[in-house]
Design a protein around this motif. Sequence first.
Motif, mmCIF file in Angstrom:
data_model
loop_
_atom_site.group_PDB
_atom_site.id
_atom_site.type_symbol
_atom_site.label_atom_id
_atom_site.label_comp_id
_atom_site.label_asym_id
_atom_site.label_seq_id
_atom_site.Cartn_x
_atom_site.Cartn_y
_atom_site.Cartn_z
ATOM 1 N N GLN A 69 0.820 -1.206 0.000
ATOM 2 C CA GLN A 69 0.000 0.000 0.000
ATOM 3 C C GLN A 69 0.861 1.266 0.000
ATOM 4 O O GLN A 69 0.515 2.253 -0.642
ATOM 5 C CB GLN A 69 -0.934 0.023 1.219
ATOM 6 C CG GLN A 69 -2.090 -0.920 1.099
ATOM 7 C CD GLN A 69 -2.949 -0.587 -0.101
ATOM 8 O OE1 GLN A 69 -3.245 0.562 -0.381
ATOM 9 N NE2 GLN A 69 -3.340 -1.622 -0.825
ATOM 10 N N ASN A 70 1.962 1.242 0.716
ATOM 11 C CA ASN A 70 2.830 2.419 0.768
ATOM 12 C C ASN A 70 3.610 2.613 -0.537
ATOM 13 O O ASN A 70 4.021 3.728 -0.846
ATOM 14 C CB ASN A 70 3.774 2.341 1.957
ATOM 15 C CG ASN A 70 3.041 2.549 3.265
ATOM 16 O OD1 ASN A 70 1.925 3.060 3.295
ATOM 17 N ND2 ASN A 70 3.652 2.145 4.354
ATOM 18 N N LEU A 71 3.814 1.536 -1.301
ATOM 19 C CA LEU A 71 4.459 1.680 -2.602
ATOM 20 C C LEU A 71 3.586 2.480 -3.566
ATOM 21 O O LEU A 71 4.081 3.230 -4.393
ATOM 22 C CB LEU A 71 4.749 0.305 -3.211
ATOM 23 C CG LEU A 71 5.902 -0.478 -2.617
ATOM 24 C CD1 LEU A 71 5.953 -1.871 -3.236
ATOM 25 C CD2 LEU A 71 7.218 0.241 -2.843
ATOM 26 N N TYR A 72 2.291 2.291 -3.450
ATOM 27 C CA TYR A 72 1.346 2.957 -4.334
ATOM 28 C C TYR A 72 0.498 3.966 -3.575
ATOM 29 O O TYR A 72 -0.691 4.125 -3.836
ATOM 30 C CB TYR A 72 0.446 1.919 -5.014
ATOM 31 C CG TYR A 72 1.240 0.907 -5.779
ATOM 32 C CD1 TYR A 72 1.807 1.237 -7.000
ATOM 33 C CD2 TYR A 72 1.451 -0.364 -5.278
ATOM 34 C CE1 TYR A 72 2.561 0.325 -7.708
ATOM 35 C CE2 TYR A 72 2.203 -1.292 -5.980
ATOM 36 C CZ TYR A 72 2.750 -0.939 -7.180
ATOM 37 O OH TYR A 72 3.494 -1.850 -7.875
ATOM 38 N N ALA A 73 1.111 4.662 -2.647
ATOM 39 C CA ALA A 73 0.383 5.580 -1.778
ATOM 40 C C ALA A 73 -0.146 6.782 -2.549
ATOM 41 O O ALA A 73 0.512 7.318 -3.430
ATOM 42 C CB ALA A 73 1.289 6.052 -0.648
ATOM 43 N N GLN A 74 -1.345 7.164 -2.172
ATOM 44 C CA GLN A 74 -1.972 8.366 -2.694
ATOM 45 C C GLN A 74 -1.680 9.506 -1.718
ATOM 46 O O GLN A 74 -1.272 9.278 -0.581
ATOM 47 C CB GLN A 74 -3.485 8.158 -2.802
ATOM 48 C CG GLN A 74 -3.881 7.025 -3.722
ATOM 49 C CD GLN A 74 -3.544 7.328 -5.170
ATOM 50 O OE1 GLN A 74 -3.723 8.448 -5.615
ATOM 51 N NE2 GLN A 74 -3.045 6.333 -5.881
ATOM 52 N N PRO A 75 -1.898 10.743 -2.139
ATOM 53 C CA PRO A 75 -1.743 11.848 -1.187
ATOM 54 C C PRO A 75 -2.691 11.658 0.006
ATOM 55 O O PRO A 75 -3.689 10.947 -0.106
ATOM 56 C CB PRO A 75 -2.151 13.087 -1.996
ATOM 57 C CG PRO A 75 -2.089 12.679 -3.410
ATOM 58 C CD PRO A 75 -2.278 11.196 -3.463
ATOM 59 N N ASN A 76 -2.358 12.282 1.110
ATOM 60 C CA ASN A 76 -3.182 12.135 2.306
ATOM 61 C C ASN A 76 -4.629 12.497 2.016
ATOM 62 O O ASN A 76 -4.914 13.429 1.270
ATOM 63 C CB ASN A 76 -2.656 13.024 3.427
ATOM 64 C CG ASN A 76 -1.423 12.457 4.065
ATOM 65 O OD1 ASN A 76 -1.090 11.300 3.843
ATOM 66 N ND2 ASN A 76 -0.740 13.244 4.842
ATOM 67 N N SER A 77 -5.516 11.767 2.631
ATOM 68 C CA SER A 77 -6.937 12.012 2.426
ATOM 69 C C SER A 77 -7.385 13.189 3.290
ATOM 70 O O SER A 77 -6.666 13.680 4.160
ATOM 71 C CB SER A 77 -7.750 10.777 2.801
ATOM 72 O OG SER A 77 -7.764 10.606 4.195
ATOM 73 N N VAL A 78 -8.604 13.614 3.053
ATOM 74 C CA VAL A 78 -9.188 14.699 3.832
ATOM 75 C C VAL A 78 -9.298 14.290 5.297
ATOM 76 O O VAL A 78 -9.109 15.101 6.206
ATOM 77 C CB VAL A 78 -10.577 15.065 3.267
ATOM 78 C CG1 VAL A 78 -11.279 16.081 4.131
ATOM 79 C CG2 VAL A 78 -10.445 15.563 1.843
ATOM 80 N N MET A 79 -9.576 13.022 5.536
ATOM 81 C CA MET A 79 -9.726 12.545 6.910
ATOM 82 C C MET A 79 -8.410 12.655 7.674
ATOM 83 O O MET A 79 -8.406 13.000 8.848
ATOM 84 C CB MET A 79 -10.225 11.102 6.917
ATOM 85 C CG MET A 79 -11.595 10.940 6.308
ATOM 86 S SD MET A 79 -12.859 11.952 7.092
ATOM 87 C CE MET A 79 -12.965 11.202 8.683
#
Length: 95
Positions: A69-79
């Motif tokens: 999951q960290n390899l394909y991490a997205q920017p931080n979410s709103v939460m």
Amino acid sequence: MSKKDVLASFRKLLRAGSKCSDYNYRNFILRRIREDFRENKDVAQGQVPALLQAASQQVDYVQRIVTVQNLYAQPNSVMDHLKWVMCYKILKRKQ
């Protein structure tokens, strides 16, 4: 196996799960860990070693999930952003 071993396994799983950068996966993993430990809190002493063995395998499994999951991490979410804003506001009130 003692209560100390069970708590150590629980903490190890929580630490591994909390390293996931994706909000949804992180909360899913942490929720499942808590649910599984609550579900098995009243098991017989004879079943505890087998459950601890399964928990140690789950640590490896969670670490693999977190790595992928960290390899394909997205920017931080709103939460995630809201969580930090709320912590900041609480700290500002205490000062």
